[in-house]
Scaffold this active site. Structure first.
Site, mmCIF file in Angstrom:
data_model
loop_
_atom_site.group_PDB
_atom_site.id
_atom_site.type_symbol
_atom_site.label_atom_id
_atom_site.label_comp_id
_atom_site.label_asym_id
_atom_site.label_seq_id
_atom_site.Cartn_x
_atom_site.Cartn_y
_atom_site.Cartn_z
ATOM 1 N N HIS A 19 0.832 -1.192 0.000
ATOM 2 C CA HIS A 19 0.000 0.000 0.000
ATOM 3 C C HIS A 19 0.874 1.252 0.000
ATOM 4 O O HIS A 19 2.078 1.171 0.150
ATOM 5 C CB HIS A 19 -0.937 0.027 1.222
ATOM 6 C CG HIS A 19 -0.225 0.075 2.532
ATOM 7 N ND1 HIS A 19 0.044 -1.056 3.263
ATOM 8 C CD2 HIS A 19 0.304 1.117 3.230
ATOM 9 C CE1 HIS A 19 0.690 -0.709 4.371
ATOM 10 N NE2 HIS A 19 0.869 0.601 4.370
ATOM 11 N N ALA A 20 0.234 2.381 -0.157
ATOM 12 C CA ALA A 20 0.875 3.686 0.007
ATOM 13 C C ALA A 20 0.002 4.486 0.960
ATOM 14 O O ALA A 20 -1.189 4.194 1.129
ATOM 15 C CB ALA A 20 0.987 4.406 -1.332
#
Length: 89
Positions: A19-20
């Site tokens: 994820h970011a």
């Protein structure tokens, strides 16, 4: 630093992260052992190994990060500039 968390006892062949964050800034350190990071900012992809407790990895907003290939003794510490917020992913 608003939050500290640890990732440890990761089974073989398991990836973490994937994820970011929209706004969070984090710094990751391997206190023991090692693991690999795959980073992607949308323009460049980079792979690196964290294996030195005196060297941290700055994870800035909007950088996709995947952690993998954890050694059996890996303890990954992460320092974050904000408390957990499900909406920041």
């Amino acid at each position: 630093i608003q939050r500290i968390y640890y990732i440890l006892n990761v089974p073989k062949n398991i990836k973490r992260g994937n994820h970011a964050h929209k706004n969070f800034v984090q710094v990751a350190f391997c206190l023991t052992g090692n693991c690999k990071f795959l980073l992607d900012d949308g323009k460049e992809t980079m792979e690196l190994v964290l294996d030195n407790p005196t060297a941290g990895l700055l994870l800035e907003p909007m950088v996709w990060h995947t952690m993998y290939d954890f050694s059996q003794d890996c303890v990954l510490a992460v320092l974050a500039d904000a408390h957990y917020d499900e909406q920041d992913y």
